[in-house]
Design a protein around this motif. Sequence first.
Motif, PDB file in Angstrom:
ATOM      1  N   GLY A 121       0.811  -1.200   0.000  1.00 29.66           N
ATOM      2  CA  GLY A 121       0.000   0.000   0.000  1.00 29.66           C
ATOM      3  C   GLY A 121       0.854   1.264   0.000  1.00 29.66           C
ATOM      4  O   GLY A 121       2.060   1.233   0.247  1.00 29.66           O
ATOM      5  N   ALA A 122       0.195   2.401  -0.282  1.00 34.37           N
ATOM      6  CA  ALA A 122       0.916   3.666  -0.411  1.00 34.37           C
ATOM      7  C   ALA A 122       1.530   4.117   0.915  1.00 34.37           C
ATOM      8  O   ALA A 122       2.633   4.663   0.946  1.00 34.37           O
ATOM      9  N   ASP A 123       0.815   3.893   2.016  1.00 33.19           N
ATOM     10  CA  ASP A 123       1.335   4.360   3.310  1.00 33.19           C
ATOM     11  C   ASP A 123       2.631   3.651   3.673  1.00 33.19           C
ATOM     12  O   ASP A 123       3.593   4.284   4.147  1.00 33.19           O
ATOM     13  N   GLU A 124       2.692   2.359   3.482  1.00 26.38           N
ATOM     14  CA  GLU A 124       3.891   1.601   3.828  1.00 26.38           C
ATOM     15  C   GLU A 124       5.051   1.894   2.893  1.00 26.38           C
ATOM     16  O   GLU A 124       6.210   1.664   3.227  1.00 26.38           O
ATOM     17  N   SER A 125       4.742   2.418   1.707  1.00 26.39           N
ATOM     18  CA  SER A 125       5.794   2.714   0.722  1.00 26.39           C
ATOM     19  C   SER A 125       6.198   4.182   0.738  1.00 26.39           C
ATOM     20  O   SER A 125       6.945   4.630  -0.139  1.00 26.39           O
ATOM     21  N   ARG A 126       5.731   4.935   1.703  1.00 20.32           N
ATOM     22  CA  ARG A 126       5.996   6.366   1.733  1.00 20.32           C
ATOM     23  C   ARG A 126       7.490   6.680   1.827  1.00 20.32           C
ATOM     24  O   ARG A 126       7.988   7.623   1.218  1.00 20.32           O
ATOM     25  N   ALA A 127       8.223   5.892   2.610  1.00 20.56           N
ATOM     26  CA  ALA A 127       9.660   6.152   2.778  1.00 20.56           C
ATOM     27  C   ALA A 127      10.404   6.007   1.451  1.00 20.56           C
ATOM     28  O   ALA A 127      11.256   6.840   1.107  1.00 20.56           O
ATOM     29  N   LEU A 128      10.084   4.971   0.691  1.00 20.52           N
ATOM     30  CA  LEU A 128      10.746   4.774  -0.598  1.00 20.52           C
ATOM     31  C   LEU A 128      10.380   5.880  -1.572  1.00 20.52           C
ATOM     32  O   LEU A 128      11.228   6.381  -2.310  1.00 20.52           O
ATOM     33  N   ARG A 129       9.127   6.300  -1.567  1.00 23.04           N
ATOM     34  CA  ARG A 129       8.712   7.382  -2.471  1.00 23.04           C
ATOM     35  C   ARG A 129       9.454   8.674  -2.123  1.00 23.04           C
ATOM     36  O   ARG A 129       9.896   9.408  -3.006  1.00 23.04           O
ATOM     37  N   GLY A 130       9.606   8.951  -0.835  1.00 24.26           N
ATOM     38  CA  GLY A 130      10.343  10.154  -0.437  1.00 24.26           C
ATOM     39  C   GLY A 130      11.795  10.098  -0.861  1.00 24.26           C
ATOM     40  O   GLY A 130      12.371  11.103  -1.314  1.00 24.26           O
ATOM     41  N   ALA A 131      12.416   8.914  -0.726  1.00 27.70           N
ATOM     42  CA  ALA A 131      13.807   8.760  -1.159  1.00 27.70           C
ATOM     43  C   ALA A 131      13.938   8.959  -2.671  1.00 27.70           C
ATOM     44  O   ALA A 131      14.910   9.570  -3.154  1.00 27.70           O
ATOM     45  N   ILE A 132      12.962   8.464  -3.430  1.00 23.27           N
ATOM     46  CA  ILE A 132      12.995   8.629  -4.887  1.00 23.27           C
ATOM     47  C   ILE A 132      12.866  10.092  -5.265  1.00 23.27           C
ATOM     48  O   ILE A 132      13.597  10.598  -6.135  1.00 23.27           O
ATOM     49  N   ASP A 133      11.961  10.812  -4.603  1.00 23.59           N
ATOM     50  CA  ASP A 133      11.799  12.233  -4.913  1.00 23.59           C
ATOM     51  C   ASP A 133      13.084  13.011  -4.618  1.00 23.59           C
ATOM     52  O   ASP A 133      13.499  13.874  -5.416  1.00 23.59           O
ATOM     53  N   SER A 134      13.715  12.718  -3.489  1.00 27.85           N
ATOM     54  CA  SER A 134      14.960  13.411  -3.168  1.00 27.85           C
ATOM     55  C   SER A 134      16.060  13.064  -4.163  1.00 27.85           C
ATOM     56  O   SER A 134      16.785  13.943  -4.645  1.00 27.85           O
ATOM     57  N   ALA A 135      16.159  11.781  -4.492  1.00 24.74           N
ATOM     58  CA  ALA A 135      17.200  11.352  -5.441  1.00 24.74           C
ATOM     59  C   ALA A 135      16.977  11.975  -6.806  1.00 24.74           C
ATOM     60  O   ALA A 135      17.935  12.372  -7.492  1.00 24.74           O
ATOM     61  N   ARG A 136      15.728  12.088  -7.213  1.00 21.71           N
ATOM     62  CA  ARG A 136      15.453  12.665  -8.533  1.00 21.71           C
ATOM     63  C   ARG A 136      15.866  14.145  -8.575  1.00 21.71           C
ATOM     64  O   ARG A 136      16.429  14.617  -9.572  1.00 21.71           O
ATOM     65  N   ALA A 137      15.608  14.872  -7.470  1.00 24.56           N
ATOM     66  CA  ALA A 137      16.020  16.281  -7.420  1.00 24.56           C
ATOM     67  C   ALA A 137      17.544  16.407  -7.464  1.00 24.56           C
ATOM     68  O   ALA A 137      18.096  17.282  -8.154  1.00 24.56           O
ATOM     69  N   TRP A 138      18.226  15.536  -6.747  1.00 23.60           N
ATOM     70  CA  TRP A 138      19.697  15.579  -6.757  1.00 23.60           C
ATOM     71  C   TRP A 138      20.246  15.251  -8.161  1.00 23.60           C
ATOM     72  O   TRP A 138      21.228  15.858  -8.603  1.00 23.60           O
ATOM     73  N   MET A 139      19.608  14.297  -8.808  1.00 19.53           N
ATOM     74  CA  MET A 139      20.103  13.900 -10.132  1.00 19.53           C
ATOM     75  C   MET A 139      19.850  14.995 -11.167  1.00 19.53           C
ATOM     76  O   MET A 139      20.639  15.162 -12.107  1.00 19.53           O
ATOM     77  N   ARG A 140      18.783  15.755 -11.029  1.00 17.56           N
ATOM     78  CA  ARG A 140      18.554  16.864 -11.955  1.00 17.56           C
ATOM     79  C   ARG A 140      19.708  17.866 -11.871  1.00 17.56           C
ATOM     80  O   ARG A 140      20.223  18.334 -12.885  1.00 17.56           O
ATOM     81  N   GLU A 141      20.113  18.182 -10.664  1.00 18.38           N
ATOM     82  CA  GLU A 141      21.238  19.102 -10.490  1.00 18.38           C
ATOM     83  C   GLU A 141      22.526  18.493 -11.039  1.00 18.38           C
ATOM     84  O   GLU A 141      23.335  19.183 -11.676  1.00 18.38           O
ATOM     85  N   ALA A 142      22.723  17.190 -10.805  1.00 21.05           N
ATOM     86  CA  ALA A 142      23.940  16.537 -11.301  1.00 21.05           C
ATOM     87  C   ALA A 142      23.998  16.566 -12.826  1.00 21.05           C
ATOM     88  O   ALA A 142      25.068  16.811 -13.422  1.00 21.05           O
ATOM     89  N   PHE A 143      22.873  16.340 -13.490  1.00 21.08           N
ATOM     90  CA  PHE A 143      22.856  16.363 -14.958  1.00 21.08           C
ATOM     91  C   PHE A 143      23.147  17.776 -15.496  1.00 21.08           C
ATOM     92  O   PHE A 143      23.830  17.936 -16.521  1.00 21.08           O
ATOM     93  N   ILE A 144      22.626  18.790 -14.795  1.00 17.15           N
ATOM     94  CA  ILE A 144      22.899  20.165 -15.230  1.00 17.15           C
ATOM     95  C   ILE A 144      24.396  20.475 -15.144  1.00 17.15           C
ATOM     96  O   ILE A 144      24.996  21.063 -16.060  1.00 17.15           O
ATOM     97  N   LEU A 145      25.004  20.061 -14.047  1.00 13.10           N
ATOM     98  CA  LEU A 145      26.442  20.305 -13.889  1.00 13.10           C
ATOM     99  C   LEU A 145      27.259  19.515 -14.917  1.00 13.10           C
ATOM    100  O   LEU A 145      28.263  20.016 -15.453  1.00 13.10           O
ATOM    101  N   GLN A 146      26.831  18.289 -15.205  1.00  7.21           N
ATOM    102  CA  GLN A 146      27.554  17.495 -16.200  1.00  7.21           C
ATOM    103  C   GLN A 146      27.420  18.122 -17.587  1.00  7.21           C
ATOM    104  O   GLN A 146      28.369  18.088 -18.387  1.00  7.21           O
ATOM    105  N   GLN A 147      26.261  18.723 -17.854  1.00  3.11           N
ATOM    106  CA  GLN A 147      26.087  19.395 -19.142  1.00  3.11           C
ATOM    107  C   GLN A 147      27.044  20.569 -19.271  1.00  3.11           C
ATOM    108  O   GLN A 147      27.602  20.827 -20.340  1.00  3.11           O
ATOM    109  N   ARG A 148      27.275  21.269 -18.160  1.00  5.74           N
ATOM    110  CA  ARG A 148      28.235  22.379 -18.192  1.00  5.74           C
ATOM    111  C   ARG A 148      29.643  21.864 -18.501  1.00  5.74           C
ATOM    112  O   ARG A 148      30.390  22.499 -19.242  1.00  5.74           O
TER     113      ARG A 148
END
Length: 417
Positions: free
Chosen positions: A76-103
């Motif tokens: 269920g969604a409630d039990e998977s909340r921790a993984l979803r939060g980790a994915i959201d944080s990782a996705r934000a970090w990776m967006r910044e990493a890709f921008i820097l790599q493009q530079r």
Amino acid sequence: MPDGLWWLPSLLVFGAATAALVVGMVALRRGGARRERAALAAGAAAEVRAKGLIVQADNALRDADRELAFAEAQFGADESRALRGAIDSARAWMREAFILQQRLDDADADTAAERRTWTSRIEGLCISAIGALEDAESALAGRRRTERGAHAELPALRAQAGRIARRRVEAEAMLGRLATRFAESALATARGAELRIDASLAAATASLDEAEARLARSEPAADLLGSAGDALARAGRDLDEIDALELALARAQADASEEAAALDGELVAARRERDAQEDPDAAEALGTAIGTGSAAMADRAALAGDPFIDRDRLRACRDRLEVARAAARNAQGRLDGARGALGGAIAIAESQLRVARAAIERGGHPVGADARTRLAEAERQLVIAHQEPDPVAALDAARRATSRASDAEALALYRGF
């Protein structure tokens, strides 16, 4: 040199200096370029390493997205909340990493310092993303292991509930036997434990039934099994408390008998101290404590059904009696000490009075009223010291007589001059 060419030496000097400056600047620029190329070459390995981390983190993010879909379907969604939060944080970090790599990949030239900064930031972002995803997936894997063990844990908890239910029946029979020998107040704690056991067993049974139904539907049930285990543990602790009651009652009976014997002996000693006590307040307090202790001894038969109350009441009476006896001993010691010091204090006061009288007589008429008043007060206090039956008050009066006589002597000597 002709006068018209006087400027030629200066021109040669300025030209040589300009040429030297140009050569120096060119050499410096070439040296800086060489150092910059060396720094860029040194950072190339770190940039390759950062690119590898980007690939690793991006793959971990894609795997986590797939894992999230499975987890939400399973738990269920409630039990998977921790993984979803980790994915959201990782996705934000990776967006910044890709921008820097493009530079870093742009055709525009960048300084070695900028490239080192961006590369280091990319490495940090990727490591953070990988770590967050691994932690969340590890927690989810632990939950799956728990769920896989639920099928084996359910029958074990059923068996534990059966054992506790049988112990509950045995405890009730034991309390029935104890009720024929002891008052209900002595069993009050155990009766409360019985009610808690019944409630815990009911909660555990309901959780186990629901867990069994969920497992039959291939749904998660570890949380229900955990609740059932906690309820059974509480019931077990309450049963241990009931099982220990019989021994506690026997120990309380023995303690009460010891307290009664000790209190009886202290009452005898306290009566002797009360009869010999000279301080009326101490004697009254001691008499009150003796009365309370005697009443507790007389009421023991009525409290025989509850050894806990009997023991505690006797212990409290002993404590009060000990305090009263200690206060009486202190009061008597104070009287004895004052009595022993009184004779010396009176002798000192009489001696000081004689000295003060002699000083006033030598001073004659010039001695004023102040010295004579102090002397009269000293004589009055000495009379009190001789007549006062309380040795403490008599001692205080003797000391006041000495002080007033000393004041009279000092005033007489001062006026005499």
